[in-house]
Design an enzyme around this catalytic site. Sequence first.
Site, PDB file in Angstrom:
ATOM      1  N   CYS A   2       0.745  -0.783   0.023  1.00 53.84           N
ATOM      2  CA  CYS A   2       0.155  -0.372   0.181  1.00 53.84           C
ATOM      3  C   CYS A   2       1.235   1.035  -0.064  1.00 53.84           C
ATOM      4  O   CYS A   2       2.198   1.309  -0.152  1.00 53.84           O
ATOM      5  CB  CYS A   2      -0.971   0.109   1.297  1.00 53.84           C
ATOM      6  SG  CYS A   2      -1.404  -1.431   1.631  1.00 53.84           S
ATOM      7  N   ARG A  27       1.234   1.475  -8.376  1.00 54.23           N
ATOM      8  CA  ARG A  27       1.408   0.164  -7.811  1.00 54.23           C
ATOM      9  C   ARG A  27      -0.158  -0.927  -7.354  1.00 54.23           C
ATOM     10  O   ARG A  27       0.094  -2.333  -6.771  1.00 54.23           O
ATOM     11  CB  ARG A  27       1.997   0.159  -6.129  1.00 54.23           C
ATOM     12  CG  ARG A  27       2.492   1.668  -5.908  1.00 54.23           C
ATOM     13  CD  ARG A  27       3.359   2.445  -4.939  1.00 54.23           C
ATOM     14  NE  ARG A  27       2.932   2.122  -3.701  1.00 54.23           N
ATOM     15  CZ  ARG A  27       4.157   1.608  -2.950  1.00 54.23           C
ATOM     16  NH1 ARG A  27       5.254   1.316  -3.466  1.00 54.23           N
ATOM     17  NH2 ARG A  27       3.632   0.643  -1.980  1.00 54.23           N
ATOM     18  N   TRP A  73      -3.554  -2.167  -0.713  1.00 59.37           N
ATOM     19  CA  TRP A  73      -4.492  -3.259  -0.996  1.00 59.37           C
ATOM     20  C   TRP A  73      -4.836  -4.214  -0.211  1.00 59.37           C
ATOM     21  O   TRP A  73      -3.845  -4.428   0.763  1.00 59.37           O
ATOM     22  CB  TRP A  73      -2.504  -2.809  -1.668  1.00 59.37           C
ATOM     23  CG  TRP A  73      -2.891  -4.004  -3.225  1.00 59.37           C
ATOM     24  CD1 TRP A  73      -3.572  -3.730  -4.559  1.00 59.37           C
ATOM     25  CD2 TRP A  73      -2.745  -5.614  -3.150  1.00 59.37           C
ATOM     26  NE1 TRP A  73      -3.796  -4.887  -5.026  1.00 59.37           N
ATOM     27  CE2 TRP A  73      -3.052  -6.130  -4.481  1.00 59.37           C
ATOM     28  CE3 TRP A  73      -2.314  -6.109  -2.180  1.00 59.37           C
ATOM     29  CZ2 TRP A  73      -2.478  -6.677  -5.032  1.00 59.37           C
ATOM     30  CZ3 TRP A  73      -1.653  -7.715  -2.771  1.00 59.37           C
ATOM     31  CH2 TRP A  73      -2.616  -8.352  -4.003  1.00 59.37           C
ATOM     32  N   GLY A  98       1.978  -3.568   6.052  1.00 59.26           N
ATOM     33  CA  GLY A  98       2.898  -4.458   6.354  1.00 59.26           C
ATOM     34  C   GLY A  98       1.665  -5.339   7.025  1.00 59.26           C
ATOM     35  O   GLY A  98       0.177  -5.390   6.489  1.00 59.26           O
ATOM     36  N   GLU A 481       9.787 -22.322 -16.368  1.00 63.36           N
ATOM     37  CA  GLU A 481       9.800 -20.981 -15.824  1.00 63.36           C
ATOM     38  C   GLU A 481      10.511 -20.158 -15.723  1.00 63.36           C
ATOM     39  O   GLU A 481      10.248 -19.491 -16.704  1.00 63.36           O
ATOM     40  CB  GLU A 481       9.939 -21.125 -14.048  1.00 63.36           C
ATOM     41  CG  GLU A 481       9.267 -19.758 -13.409  1.00 63.36           C
ATOM     42  CD  GLU A 481       8.413 -19.325 -13.922  1.00 63.36           C
ATOM     43  OE1 GLU A 481       7.551 -19.702 -14.425  1.00 63.36           O
ATOM     44  OE2 GLU A 481       8.366 -17.960 -13.966  1.00 63.36           O
ATOM     45  N   LYS A 485       9.982 -17.295 -19.044  1.00 60.51           N
ATOM     46  CA  LYS A 485      10.524 -16.051 -18.575  1.00 60.51           C
ATOM     47  C   LYS A 485      11.421 -15.162 -19.620  1.00 60.51           C
ATOM     48  O   LYS A 485      11.173 -13.730 -20.373  1.00 60.51           O
ATOM     49  CB  LYS A 485      11.380 -15.690 -17.351  1.00 60.51           C
ATOM     50  CG  LYS A 485      11.938 -14.740 -16.218  1.00 60.51           C
ATOM     51  CD  LYS A 485       9.933 -14.607 -15.713  1.00 60.51           C
ATOM     52  CE  LYS A 485       8.892 -14.857 -16.091  1.00 60.51           C
ATOM     53  NZ  LYS A 485       7.955 -15.661 -15.155  1.00 60.51           N
TER      54      LYS A 485
HETATM   55  C1  F6R Z   1       4.068 -15.247 -16.645  1.00 63.29           C
HETATM   56  C2  F6R Z   1       2.926 -14.897 -16.376  1.00 63.29           C
HETATM   57  C3  F6R Z   1       1.871 -15.252 -16.327  1.00 63.29           C
HETATM   58  C4  F6R Z   1       0.363 -15.686 -15.504  1.00 63.29           C
HETATM   59  C5  F6R Z   1      -0.445 -16.473 -16.175  1.00 63.29           C
HETATM   60  C6  F6R Z   1      -1.524 -17.245 -14.662  1.00 63.29           C
HETATM   61  O1  F6R Z   1       5.791 -14.782 -16.592  1.00 63.29           O
HETATM   62  O2  F6R Z   1       3.123 -14.042 -15.513  1.00 63.29           O
HETATM   63  O3  F6R Z   1       1.901 -17.059 -17.343  1.00 63.29           O
HETATM   64  O4  F6R Z   1       1.441 -16.552 -14.201  1.00 63.29           O
HETATM   65  O5  F6R Z   1      -1.059 -15.788 -17.230  1.00 63.29           O
HETATM   66  O6  F6R Z   1      -1.900 -15.949 -14.470  1.00 63.29           O
HETATM   67  P1  F6R Z   1      -2.377 -15.826 -12.509  1.00 63.29           P
HETATM   68  O7  F6R Z   1      -1.245 -15.956 -11.996  1.00 63.29           O
HETATM   69  O8  F6R Z   1      -2.746 -13.811 -11.882  1.00 63.29           O
HETATM   70  O9  F6R Z   1      -3.715 -16.898 -12.585  1.00 63.29           O
END
Ligand code: F6R
Length: 614
Positions: A2, A27, A73, A98, A481, A485
């Site tokens: 937040c 944010r 948030w 926090g 992963e 990325k």
């Molecule tokens: C990759 C990425 C996406 C999300 C996917 C699921 O860096 O961000 O592959 O992981 O779209 O999103 P959530 O976790 O929001 O369901």
Amino acid sequence: MCGIVGYVGNEQCADLLIEGLRKLEYRGYDSAGVALLEGSLVVVRAKGKLKNLEEKLRAEKPRGTCGIGHTRWATHGKPSDENAHPHQYAGVAVVHNGIIENHLELKAELAGRGHKFSSETDTEIFAHLIAEEEKSGGPLVAAVRRAVARVRGTYALEVLSERSPGTVVAAKNASPLVVGLGKGENFVASDVPAILAHTRSVIFLEEGDFAEVTNEKVSLSNASGESIERPVRHIDWSAVMAEKNGHKHFMHKEIHEQARALTDTIRARASVETGDVHLDGCSLDAVFVQSLTRIQIVACGTSWHAALVGKRMIEELARIPVEVDLGSEFRYRDPLIDKSMLCIAVSQSGETLDTLGSFREARARGARGLAICNVLGSALSRESDDVLYTHAGPEIGVASTKAFTTQLGALFLLAVKLGRLRETLTTDAARSLLTHLRELPALLEKTLLCEPSVKLAAQRWSGARDCLFLGRGPQYPVALEGALKLKEISYIHAEGYAAGEMKHGPIALIDENMPVLVLAPRDPGPQPGAAYEKILGNLQEAKARGGQVIAIHSEGDTMVAGLADASIEIPQTHPLLLPILSVVPTQLFAYHVADHRGTDVDQPRNLAKSVTVE
Ligand code: F6R
């Protein structure tokens, strides 16, 4: 997390607080509020965007030359006017970033003394405790110090009291706070952008610091009340740099926030002393957990990779068969589901339609639903029987980083919890696992020290057309992963593979133009682990075909380092927790390759943060 801003000076400050909060809007938040002090306190709060708060302020015209503001948030309690900060009690108003671990205990204790609470938040506790402590006399900062001593958790806190006009008191533990120095006015904020329009002279508070801020003076002290000094720094960041806390991209900032995010995820949930796990929001009991025949996890993208690691954690620690499926596949395969099953949906946003659709399907067929997600009040969390929040804070970079590591932290906690309820884990075994987990944020911080060597490797191979990521066991999902990325932010074609599968086809791809990133950490203890010995073989196969090997290995492993073209060290921990560390160099590798190629790191082409379409 937040956003916080505070002001003490000679101007009417409602507009200034709104302007500061607007600078923190990027944010993400779900509600906002301000408290102003001129004689008496006035608190104005509104769910939703800042314009809702502005409308209320225009109507109510509160006055104050001293004030605090907050964008929330949600973490404890849904987004609503009542749960928005500031929270007030008996002439004290507080804003807080926090998480307070012992808020339920404190709430019960205060309720026993007749206190009535008006929100579902953990933060409100502070207002009650400080108002009580003020009765013992002394300055406001002393009351805040005594109140804070009773609280376990993380906080960036700002306090106003009717009994201390013209003063804002701030306290910091783990969540950031910065004091801005002006002429005849001073500021306190969670982040520099909120105050950058007014001053560039700032003091960054450190852990355990207290600040007593008036229009003329800023006095700093520690937990014992002794005066302390902190350097005044000049900020020459642009407004855009300030939003990212000096980082070039949000993704980079979020990679570096992971230790704190992980601390927030595991804090208050894991008791190393007793070996117990307390999962707020989950009411799993021994009868249900012992009757479980199977667990089905559904997720997409990075969250699916976290689920693949989670499967190993749960199967190994709780001995329950776990199946993992992609959200987009599960719902259309007429899945075999019944009441003896638990369906876990893993999602950062809690809004991913494929995950949500699969989760609904499983629940409609009788499974109990447990959501692991980051966004409080998201569709997934609203539709779930149990919710385990990851507390990563808002993730702004489209490529997920801290969401992944906190999902792994949450899945590990869940696996230990299930193991305890099924009696597959003894108290001692659970204590040992939780000790490893507790040490992990510090090890993650240490892992980040590999950044210079990762950056060098990234620059060396940033011109590659393709890249292969190999891993075994819990490192296989990390390979997936790492490849995801790299492809999503650098647009380099990348594949993640279970290293043992190489010989069944992909090895044909390897030649001298192919960087191969091999995840080869060894298990702690005398035996390096079966997966380690096998991956050494795979590494050598890649080398023999001319592949350029970038190895991620345990610190001090000269064997792997000697075989690789580039070598990146990570600390050792329990094998099931290693993915939380080994993924970090892969995130940094993707980041620095993309940065070197000049792509749009935070908003890669064709991608959205929340995928609410099929
Ligand atoms: C990759 C990425 C996406 C999300 C996917 C699921 O860096 O961000 O592959 O992981 O779209 O999103 P959530 O976790 O929001 O369901």
